[in-house]
Design an enzyme around this catalytic site. Structure first.
Site, PDB file in Angstrom:
ATOM      1  CG  ASP A 139      -6.771 -11.793  -0.815  1.00  0.00           C
ATOM      2  OD1 ASP A 139      -6.323 -12.906  -0.493  1.00  0.00           O
ATOM      3  OD2 ASP A 139      -6.210 -11.042  -1.635  1.00  0.00           O
TER       4      ASP A 139
ATOM      5  CG  ASP B 168      -0.390   2.417  10.404  1.00  0.00           C
ATOM      6  OD1 ASP B 168      -1.557   2.652  10.009  1.00  0.00           O
ATOM      7  OD2 ASP B 168       0.380   3.289  10.840  1.00  0.00           O
ATOM      8  CG  ASN B 169       1.463  -3.474  12.599  1.00  0.00           C
ATOM      9  OD1 ASN B 169       2.352  -3.093  11.844  1.00  0.00           O
ATOM     10  ND2 ASN B 169       1.471  -3.216  13.892  1.00  0.00           N
TER      11      ASN B 169
ATOM     12  CD  GLN C 186      10.716   4.595   1.486  1.00  0.00           C
ATOM     13  OE1 GLN C 186      10.466   3.533   2.019  1.00  0.00           O
ATOM     14  NE2 GLN C 186      10.875   4.698   0.162  1.00  0.00           N
TER      15      GLN C 186
ATOM     16  CG  ASP D 108       1.017 -10.979  -6.727  1.00  0.00           C
ATOM     17  OD1 ASP D 108       1.960 -11.704  -7.087  1.00  0.00           O
ATOM     18  OD2 ASP D 108       0.288 -11.243  -5.748  1.00  0.00           O
TER      19      ASP D 108
END
Length: 379
Positions: free
Chosen positions: A52, A164-165, A323, A334
């Protein structure tokens, strides 16, 4: 020389010395040492190892490679240069990734000591990214034994962060090249399979080496050990139905989320969308080892987790979370499995396994990627 300074690493020998010299070694220390030694390599995972790579990028970078700000895609030819470009960005982070590797890494983090509770097999390339992946797996205290080949580069997953994406681009590459004869069947590797008591493989690996999965699953079944499989994604139940159903008779624990469960039910002609009924039907599918009743565990995001407990289907509420505290739900599945396995390998009851799964998922969704703090706070 003090007795404890010459305690052997061999488990059988350690148990013998503890029995014979119990007067000189505190019983609690002995029990702890034996339990610790029993845990080493007790969990076995096999899957698609990915490095990653996450970095903050700008809109121009996304546009250049035709990426949406919040998306998950498999790399195409036009994305190949992206992986070389992203590592030149500032603040690049590397982590050992891929679904199964994430789960065993989280199981190790939950357990903490001893190190190397989990063994992991998968295929990487003989390249720079492969070296980083080996280093990152070692830092996570996972006993990774990769099959290394030079035809394909190490699999990578780029996380392109804008605000935030997160736009994820995965290039499986070497992960697709796992070779049963050249790795799993080799005596020194197979001996690590034999050493384990709990096995876990994500369904994604059915697209790579179903024959490897079958060999491990049969070993677990023949020796009354525990074999776990994840449905992983709807396309596995749809397009890899044959290899999936070939391994199903050996599966002791099946994991999945509500979407995967619904797709599996549809493909199997269950004619029900009720998740509890689906769990019941999956539990009743043919099984080779009759000594273990199959356990079915379906997560549903913020809704209750559904699990078969004996002949009943029970609901287990997840932990509450605001949230606004949810940063990234990508690694939640995972993480749930990782938490679950950490208790399972210590022979804890199903309810405790699920509680640990909920805890791990709750920690991971508060962070970017499948990352975690230094130590868990699970009691």
């Amino acid at each position: 020389m003090a007795v404890h300074q010459r305690l052997p690493s061999n488990l059988t020998e350690l148990e013998r010395i503890c029995k014979e010299e119990w007067q000189r070694i505190p019983k609690s220390r002995c029990e702890k040492l034996v339990a610790s030694k029993r845990l080493m390599n007790a969990l076995f995972g096999m899957g698609n190892p990915l490095l990653d790579i996450s970095a903050v990028v700008d809109k121009d970078f996304l546009d250049k490679y035709g990426l949406k700000p919040n998306d998950q895609i498999l790399a195409e030819e036009k994305h190949k240069a992206l992986f070389d470009e992203i590592v030149k960005k500032s603040k690049v982070e590397y982590h050992a990734g891929g679904s199964t590797q994430n789960s065993v890494k989280i199981a190790q983090w939950m357990i903490q000591e001893p190190h190397k509770v989990a063994t992991f097999f998968g295929c990487i390339g003989t390249d720079h990214f492969g070296e980083i992946l080996k280093q990152k797996a070692a830092e996570a205290h996972v006993d990774a034994h990769y099959y290394e080949q030079s035809q394909e580069p190490t699999g990578t997953c780029a996380a392109c962060i804008t605000g935030d994406n997160r736009s994820l681009v995965a290039n499986l590459a070497a992960a697709n090249c796992y070779n049963k004869e050249k790795h799993l069947d080799v005596d020194r590797n197979w001996s690590l399979v034999e050493k384990a008591r709990v096995y876990y493989i994500a369904g994604f690996f059915l697209t790579v080496s179903p024959e490897s999965i079958l060999k491990v699953a049969k070993h677990a079944s023949d020796n009354n050990k525990i074999f776990g499989l994840n449905l992983s994604a709807p396309f596995i139940s749809q397009f890899f139905k044959e290899p999936l159903m070939k391994v199903m008779p050996y599966v002791d624990i099946i994991f999945g989320n509500e979407t995967e469960a619904a797709t599996f039910a549809k493909e199997q002609g269950f004619e029900t969308e009720d998740i509890a009924e689906i769990a019941r039907r999956v539990q009743c599918l043919p099984k080779v080892n009759k000594n273990r009743q199959r356990i079915v565990v379906f997560t549903q995001g913020r809704e209750d987790t559904v699990a078969t407990v004996g002949d009943k289907v029970k609901m287990f509420p997840v932990l509450d979370i605001d949230q606004n505290d949810i940063v990234d739900t990508n690694g939640a599945g995972d993480a749930f499995v990782g938490g679950f396995l950490s208790e399972l390998v210590q022979e804890k009851p199903l309810e405790e396994c699920i509680r640990a799964g909920h805890y791990a998922a709750n920690v991971i969704i508060r962070r970017v990627g499948c990352t975690f703090p230094e130590k868990p706070d699970f009691h």
